[in-house]
Design a protein around this motif. Sequence first.
Motif, mmCIF file in Angstrom:
data_model
loop_
_atom_site.group_PDB
_atom_site.id
_atom_site.type_symbol
_atom_site.label_atom_id
_atom_site.label_comp_id
_atom_site.label_asym_id
_atom_site.label_seq_id
_atom_site.Cartn_x
_atom_site.Cartn_y
_atom_site.Cartn_z
ATOM 1 N N PHE A 18 41.589 36.773 36.129
ATOM 2 C CA PHE A 18 42.052 36.664 37.514
ATOM 3 C C PHE A 18 43.570 36.792 37.611
ATOM 4 N N LEU A 19 44.255 36.051 36.751
ATOM 5 C CA LEU A 19 45.720 36.035 36.818
ATOM 6 C C LEU A 19 46.313 37.418 36.558
ATOM 7 N N VAL A 20 45.723 38.129 35.599
ATOM 8 C CA VAL A 20 46.261 39.448 35.252
ATOM 9 C C VAL A 20 45.806 40.509 36.244
ATOM 10 N N GLU A 21 44.493 40.547 36.492
ATOM 11 C CA GLU A 21 43.950 41.645 37.293
ATOM 12 C C GLU A 21 44.175 41.475 38.787
ATOM 13 N N ARG A 22 44.212 40.248 39.251
ATOM 14 C CA ARG A 22 44.365 40.055 40.686
ATOM 15 C C ARG A 22 45.769 39.649 41.080
ATOM 16 N N LEU A 23 46.348 38.724 40.334
ATOM 17 C CA LEU A 23 47.694 38.276 40.711
ATOM 18 C C LEU A 23 48.796 39.104 40.052
ATOM 19 N N GLY A 24 48.427 39.997 39.138
ATOM 20 C CA GLY A 24 49.425 40.890 38.567
ATOM 21 C C GLY A 24 50.342 40.266 37.537
ATOM 22 N N PHE A 25 49.924 39.174 36.936
ATOM 23 C CA PHE A 25 50.712 38.596 35.845
ATOM 24 C C PHE A 25 50.649 39.511 34.632
ATOM 25 N N ALA A 26 51.675 39.407 33.775
ATOM 26 C CA ALA A 26 51.614 40.104 32.489
ATOM 27 C C ALA A 26 50.837 39.222 31.519
ATOM 28 N N TRP A 27 50.159 39.896 30.611
ATOM 29 C CA TRP A 27 49.429 39.248 29.519
ATOM 30 C C TRP A 27 49.955 37.962 28.994
ATOM 31 N N ASP A 28 51.212 38.074 28.526
ATOM 32 C CA ASP A 28 51.788 36.978 27.766
ATOM 33 C C ASP A 28 52.199 35.811 28.663
ATOM 34 N N GLN A 29 52.089 35.993 29.956
ATOM 35 C CA GLN A 29 52.489 34.899 30.857
ATOM 36 C C GLN A 29 51.329 33.982 31.206
ATOM 37 N N VAL A 30 50.103 34.442 30.944
ATOM 38 C CA VAL A 30 48.966 33.743 31.537
ATOM 39 C C VAL A 30 48.354 32.637 30.685
ATOM 40 N N HIS A 31 48.687 32.613 29.421
ATOM 41 C CA HIS A 31 47.972 31.688 28.549
ATOM 42 C C HIS A 31 48.120 30.219 28.957
ATOM 43 N N ASP A 42 38.108 39.661 28.595
ATOM 44 C CA ASP A 42 39.336 39.240 29.263
ATOM 45 C C ASP A 42 40.432 40.270 29.001
ATOM 46 N N PRO A 43 41.597 40.089 29.579
ATOM 47 C CA PRO A 43 42.639 41.113 29.437
ATOM 48 C C PRO A 43 43.159 41.277 28.002
ATOM 49 N N HIS A 44 42.831 40.339 27.129
ATOM 50 C CA HIS A 44 43.238 40.498 25.736
ATOM 51 C C HIS A 44 42.160 41.196 24.929
ATOM 52 N N GLY A 45 41.040 41.537 25.583
ATOM 53 C CA GLY A 45 39.955 42.199 24.875
ATOM 54 C C GLY A 45 38.965 41.220 24.270
ATOM 55 N N ASP A 46 39.149 39.941 24.515
ATOM 56 C CA ASP A 46 38.210 38.951 23.983
ATOM 57 C C ASP A 46 37.022 38.814 24.921
ATOM 58 N N PRO A 47 35.838 38.614 24.347
ATOM 59 C CA PRO A 47 34.644 38.535 25.185
ATOM 60 C C PRO A 47 34.618 37.241 26.003
ATOM 61 N N ILE A 48 34.120 37.326 27.211
ATOM 62 C CA ILE A 48 33.986 36.154 28.077
ATOM 63 C C ILE A 48 32.559 35.623 27.932
ATOM 64 N N PRO A 49 32.392 34.420 27.408
ATOM 65 C CA PRO A 49 31.036 33.872 27.266
ATOM 66 C C PRO A 49 30.329 33.850 28.613
ATOM 67 N N ARG A 50 29.027 34.111 28.606
ATOM 68 C CA ARG A 50 28.251 34.076 29.838
ATOM 69 C C ARG A 50 27.962 32.617 30.215
ATOM 70 N N ALA A 51 27.464 32.456 31.438
ATOM 71 C CA ALA A 51 27.170 31.098 31.915
ATOM 72 C C ALA A 51 26.143 30.406 31.024
ATOM 73 N N ASP A 52 25.270 31.163 30.396
ATOM 74 C CA ASP A 52 24.230 30.556 29.562
ATOM 75 C C ASP A 52 24.693 30.322 28.124
ATOM 76 N N GLY A 53 25.967 30.618 27.856
ATOM 77 C CA GLY A 53 26.505 30.320 26.536
ATOM 78 C C GLY A 53 26.398 31.453 25.520
ATOM 79 N N THR A 54 25.906 32.598 25.951
ATOM 80 C CA THR A 54 25.847 33.727 25.017
ATOM 81 C C THR A 54 27.178 34.480 25.007
ATOM 82 N N VAL A 55 27.494 35.053 23.864
ATOM 83 C CA VAL A 55 28.757 35.788 23.714
ATOM 84 C C VAL A 55 28.508 37.138 23.066
#
Lengths: 219, 219
Positions: free
Chosen positions: A86-99, A127-140
Motif C-alpha cells: 500500500f505504502l509503495v504502490e498507493r502512497l508513492g513511498f520509496a522501497w527503503d522508506q516503508v519498512h 510485496d514491493p521487495h518481491g517477497d510473497p504475501i502470505p494468504r489469509a489461510d496461512g499459505t505462502v
Amino acid sequence: MQGASSSREDYLKALYVLSTGAEGPVTTTALAEHLSMRPASASGMMKQLAEAGWVEHEAYRGASLTPSGERIALDVIRRHRLWEFFLVERLGFAWDQVHELAERLEHIEDAELINRLDDYLGCPDFDPHGDPIPRADGTVVDARPLQVASELRPGARAVIKGVVDSSDVFLRHLDALGIRLGIEFKVVERHEFDGSARVEGHGIWTLGVLENLLVVIQP
Amino acid sequence: MQGASSSREDYLKALYVLSTGAEGPVTTTALAEHLSMRPASASGMMKQLAEAGWVEHEAYRGASLTPSGERIALDVIRRHRLWEFFLVERLGFAWDQVHELAERLEHIEDAELINRLDDYLGCPDFDPHGDPIPRADGTVVDARPLQVASELRPGARAVIKGVVDSSDVFLRHLDALGIRLGIEFKVVERHEFDGSARVEGHGIWTLGVLENLLVVIQP
DNA sequence: TATTTAATTTAGCTTTGCCTAAAAATAGTT
DNA sequence: AACTATTTTTAGGCAAAGCTAAATTAAATA
C-alpha cells in the motif's frame, strides 16, 4: 492462535524469518540481535512464548515455532507486506522508506481491515521487495516473480534473470554495456524525462535496455 | 510539540474534545469517564502532562491544554479523521465500524505518511462524520458541510437543512411524507436496486426524495 | 579430561500506565 | 459555621517489557 501483544508478535516474526533458511532451532543471541535487544530479554520472552504454546524452547538449545506460533507469524508478515504494498504502490513511498512504517502498521490486528485492504490492493501475491504475501489461510507461495527492470524504483537492487528480446543484436548490445545474466545491480536514480536509470557502477541504462531485462528483486 | 506516547496522546485528544463546547477547565472525572479509566489514573496523567508543558493543571480545579498541547491534540485528530476517511471512502467500511480502527491508526506518528495519505485522499476537509479535518499547520475549519441525502450510508443520522428542488409540488410531497426542515432521521438500510432508503420511523424514502434533501450529518 | 571461553539463563531493577484504597480538599446542607 | 458528601489526589501495587550483572550451562581447547 491469536492475541499476542505487539512485542510477542515481533519475536514470533523474527523467529519465522530466522528459521527459514537456517536449519534447526534459532539461538537466543541471533534473535536478540535481529530485534536489537539483549539476549536476556529474548530469553525471557522465549519462556513466555513457550508457555503460551507458540514456541518450543529447550533451555540453552534454542527455540523454534510451533504450528500455532507459525500461524501468528505468517499473519503478522501478511499484514506487514500488505501495508508495504500500500505504502509503495498507493502512497508513492520509496522501497527503503516503508519498512519502519509497516513495522508499526503490522501490529493492528483486525481481520476485516486486512481483508478489505487486500481486496483494495487487488490481492497482490508479492510485496514491493518481491517477497510473497502470505494468504489469509496461512499459505505462502515461495517463488519470487520476474519483473521488467523498467519498473524498478530508485534504491532497488536486482539480479538479471532473463531478457525479453533475445535477438543477437540486442544481446551484443548488452554485452557491450557489461550487462550479463546473473549480475546484480542497484538503481541509483530514475530519470523522469526519458525513463532511463543511473545504475551503480554501470552508468546510465536507457529505457529500451531496461524494458528488455527480466530481473528478480533482491531484499 | 511532539513525542507523546500513545496514552498521552489519548489524554490530550480527550482534553481537546471535552474542552470545545464546555467552558473552563476539564474535570478529572469527565476525562476519566471519556477514556473509560479511573479518576486516579487521569489525575496522575495530568501531572505528567503538566510537567511536559502540554496542560495547565491546578490541583482540584481541572486541566486545560496549553498551546503546544493543543497542537499535539490537533495532530492526533487530523490523523484519526484522515484514517477514518480512508477506511470509509477507500476500503468501504461503514461509519460505525471505523472508530476503533482509527483509534489505533492515529497513534502512528509520521509526518510523511500523513501528508501522503492526505494527498492520496484528495486533501479532504471533512471526515465521513462531517467533522472537519485539521490541516497540517493546525488550523481547523469549523463548519459542517451540507450533503445530499442520497449520499448517506446505512447507519447515518442527519438533520435536514434544505432542499434542492424547492417547487411547491415537491414541498407538498415532502410534507405528505412528514419530512420537514430541521427534523433528524436515521438511515436504516439502502436498497441497491433503486437507491431508496429505509428511514427509522418514516418508512421508505425514494431516491428522488433523497436527492433533493440537503442535510448535515450528525456525529 | 580439565580448564577456559562463550552463550544462555536467572535475579533483580526501571519505566509506563493502569488499578484500589486511603487521605485530602472542595462543595453542599442544615 | 459545622458537618456531610463528593471529588480529587496521593500512596502503594501489579503487569509488561526492557535493562545490567551474576550465575549457570555448553562448547572449545590444551
